[in-house]
Design an enzyme around this catalytic site. Structure first.
Site, PDB file in Angstrom:
ATOM      1  N   SER A   8       0.842  -1.255  -0.199  1.00  0.00           N
ATOM      2  CA  SER A   8      -0.148  -0.128  -0.048  1.00  0.00           C
ATOM      3  C   SER A   8       0.927   1.379  -0.168  1.00  0.00           C
ATOM      4  O   SER A   8       1.650   1.720   0.887  1.00  0.00           O
ATOM      5  CB  SER A   8      -0.883  -0.207   1.201  1.00  0.00           C
ATOM      6  OG  SER A   8      -1.636   1.127   1.207  1.00  0.00           O
ATOM      7  N   HIS A  31      -1.042  -0.908  -4.366  1.00  0.00           N
ATOM      8  CA  HIS A  31      -2.481  -0.600  -3.699  1.00  0.00           C
ATOM      9  C   HIS A  31      -2.325   0.780  -3.514  1.00  0.00           C
ATOM     10  O   HIS A  31      -1.378   1.390  -3.021  1.00  0.00           O
ATOM     11  CB  HIS A  31      -2.438  -1.505  -2.368  1.00  0.00           C
ATOM     12  CG  HIS A  31      -3.962  -1.579  -1.942  1.00  0.00           C
ATOM     13  ND1 HIS A  31      -4.644  -2.188  -2.598  1.00  0.00           N
ATOM     14  CD2 HIS A  31      -4.403  -0.671  -1.056  1.00  0.00           C
ATOM     15  CE1 HIS A  31      -6.010  -1.800  -1.652  1.00  0.00           C
ATOM     16  NE2 HIS A  31      -5.943  -0.726  -1.009  1.00  0.00           N
ATOM     17  N   ASP A  33      -4.697   3.662  -2.162  1.00  0.00           N
ATOM     18  CA  ASP A  33      -5.696   4.026  -1.323  1.00  0.00           C
ATOM     19  C   ASP A  33      -6.450   5.429  -1.737  1.00  0.00           C
ATOM     20  O   ASP A  33      -5.670   6.491  -1.217  1.00  0.00           O
ATOM     21  CB  ASP A  33      -5.688   3.926   0.364  1.00  0.00           C
ATOM     22  CG  ASP A  33      -5.305   2.574   0.544  1.00  0.00           C
ATOM     23  OD1 ASP A  33      -6.468   1.865   0.449  1.00  0.00           O
ATOM     24  OD2 ASP A  33      -4.214   2.228   1.343  1.00  0.00           O
ATOM     25  N   MET A  35      -9.223   8.297  -0.726  1.00  0.00           N
ATOM     26  CA  MET A  35     -10.046   8.640   0.346  1.00  0.00           C
ATOM     27  C   MET A  35     -10.568  10.049   0.041  1.00  0.00           C
ATOM     28  O   MET A  35      -9.691  11.022  -0.250  1.00  0.00           O
ATOM     29  CB  MET A  35      -9.474   8.484   1.851  1.00  0.00           C
ATOM     30  CG  MET A  35      -8.500   7.299   1.832  1.00  0.00           C
ATOM     31  SD  MET A  35      -8.003   7.066   3.714  1.00  0.00           S
ATOM     32  CE  MET A  35      -7.118   5.568   3.570  1.00  0.00           C
ATOM     33  N   HIS A  64      -8.011   1.198  -4.674  1.00  0.00           N
ATOM     34  CA  HIS A  64      -9.280   0.998  -3.548  1.00  0.00           C
ATOM     35  C   HIS A  64      -9.886   2.290  -3.515  1.00  0.00           C
ATOM     36  O   HIS A  64      -9.272   3.175  -2.499  1.00  0.00           O
ATOM     37  CB  HIS A  64      -8.309   0.407  -2.375  1.00  0.00           C
ATOM     38  CG  HIS A  64      -9.620   0.120  -1.140  1.00  0.00           C
ATOM     39  ND1 HIS A  64      -8.951  -0.039  -0.125  1.00  0.00           N
ATOM     40  CD2 HIS A  64     -10.880   0.145  -1.130  1.00  0.00           C
ATOM     41  CE1 HIS A  64     -10.043  -0.185   0.992  1.00  0.00           C
ATOM     42  NE2 HIS A  64     -11.212  -0.124   0.189  1.00  0.00           N
ATOM     43  N   MET A  66     -12.082   4.327  -1.407  1.00  0.00           N
ATOM     44  CA  MET A  66     -12.766   4.818  -0.086  1.00  0.00           C
ATOM     45  C   MET A  66     -13.470   6.064  -0.205  1.00  0.00           C
ATOM     46  O   MET A  66     -13.298   7.031   0.464  1.00  0.00           O
ATOM     47  CB  MET A  66     -11.921   4.703   0.875  1.00  0.00           C
ATOM     48  CG  MET A  66     -11.405   3.133   1.223  1.00  0.00           C
ATOM     49  SD  MET A  66     -10.303   3.048   2.550  1.00  0.00           S
ATOM     50  CE  MET A  66      -8.826   3.185   1.464  1.00  0.00           C
ATOM     51  N   MET A 135     -12.310  -5.953   4.325  1.00  0.00           N
ATOM     52  CA  MET A 135     -11.323  -5.267   5.100  1.00  0.00           C
ATOM     53  C   MET A 135     -11.192  -5.924   6.650  1.00  0.00           C
ATOM     54  O   MET A 135     -12.241  -6.315   7.306  1.00  0.00           O
ATOM     55  CB  MET A 135     -12.147  -3.868   5.269  1.00  0.00           C
ATOM     56  CG  MET A 135     -12.256  -3.064   4.027  1.00  0.00           C
ATOM     57  SD  MET A 135     -10.507  -2.568   3.658  1.00  0.00           S
ATOM     58  CE  MET A 135     -10.026  -1.472   4.800  1.00  0.00           C
ATOM     59  N   ASP A 173      -7.264  -6.557   3.626  1.00  0.00           N
ATOM     60  CA  ASP A 173      -6.521  -5.119   3.812  1.00  0.00           C
ATOM     61  C   ASP A 173      -6.692  -4.671   5.198  1.00  0.00           C
ATOM     62  O   ASP A 173      -7.761  -4.410   5.537  1.00  0.00           O
ATOM     63  CB  ASP A 173      -6.935  -4.209   2.543  1.00  0.00           C
ATOM     64  CG  ASP A 173      -6.539  -2.763   2.796  1.00  0.00           C
ATOM     65  OD1 ASP A 173      -5.475  -2.675   3.510  1.00  0.00           O
ATOM     66  OD2 ASP A 173      -6.980  -2.127   1.936  1.00  0.00           O
TER      67      ASP A 173
END
Length: 228
Positions: A8, A31, A33, A35, A64, A66, A135, A173
């Site tokens: 990540s 990965h 993330d 957000m 990913h 979010m 998760m 994750d």
């Protein structure tokens, strides 16, 4: 079953993202993330950074999301260069339609479940997906402790995948490390996101190799893999 490690970038040095991406080039995925400070209480990076990362590394990007309204935004991440895009079922208005759109644009479609979201209501959606993300912490922050109470959920998800004979990757994750990856693998996971366990190590590439070796050894003896 092939083990895949997805470090990540959230745990990397954001001032050196291109170098940090190259530091884990033995990994299967990078990965990313995303957000939005709405779906989760944090704000990270978006489409422009994903575009830059896709040019800076040959490692495919595993985005990913979010975020709220993934139905609107997810396709843009495919266009930005992501090889896999994960949306949260809690935020998606039409998850089947979104998964099909992600696939149609040329990326793998993945759906994520927060810790309190059960897998069973989504059993019929599984054939529409390339990967399912369980998760193992609450989404929104890196460096959290692994939630052991998610292991039964991983097992139930693996059972559903096997029940339908699907070639569906099962990703975990949150808090994945040398101390927890074997439990995840034994329960049924085969794709592992690791942040601080990789980027907090002196040698990130060696950390990837160590995680892979532990997961491979566990899966080789796991009942679910032997029955696959």
């Amino acid at each position: 079953m092939a083990v895949q490690i997805s470090p990540s970038i959230l745990s990397a040095d954001f001032s050196r993202l291109a170098e940090e991406a190259k530091a884990v080039e033995g990994a299967d995925w990078l990965h990313v993330d995303v957000m939005d400070n709405h779906f989760v209480p944090n704000l990270t990076l978006g489409v422009p950074v994903v575009e830059s990362l896709s040019r800076a590394t040959d490692t495919p990007l595993d985005c990913h999301l979010m975020i709220d309204a993934p139905d609107r935004w997810a396709p843009q991440y495919v266009e930005a260069g992501a090889g896999s895009v994960t949306f949260h079922v809690e935020a998606a208005a039409a998850p089947v339609r979104l998964a099909r759109e992600i696939r149609a644009k040329g990326a793998r479609a993945s759906m994520a479940l927060k810790p309190a979201t059960p897998i069973e209501p989504y059993e019929d959606l599984l054939p529409e997906l390339d990967m399912l993300l369980i998760m193992t912490v609450e989404p929104g922050f890196g460096g959290q402790a692994f939630l052991d109470i998610m292991l039964p959920k991983i097992r139930r998800t693996r059972e559903l995948i096997s029940k339908h004979g699907l070639e569906l990757w099962l990703q975990v994750d949150g808090g994945v490390s040398d101390a927890t990856i074997e439990r995840c693998a034994e329960a049924g996971a085969d794709v592992f996101v690791a942040g601080s366990a990789v980027y907090g190590a002196k040698d990130p590439a060696q950390a990837v190799r160590s995680l892979r070796a532990k997961a491979e050894e566990t899966i080789s003896a796991a009942a679910w893999a032997c029955n696959h």
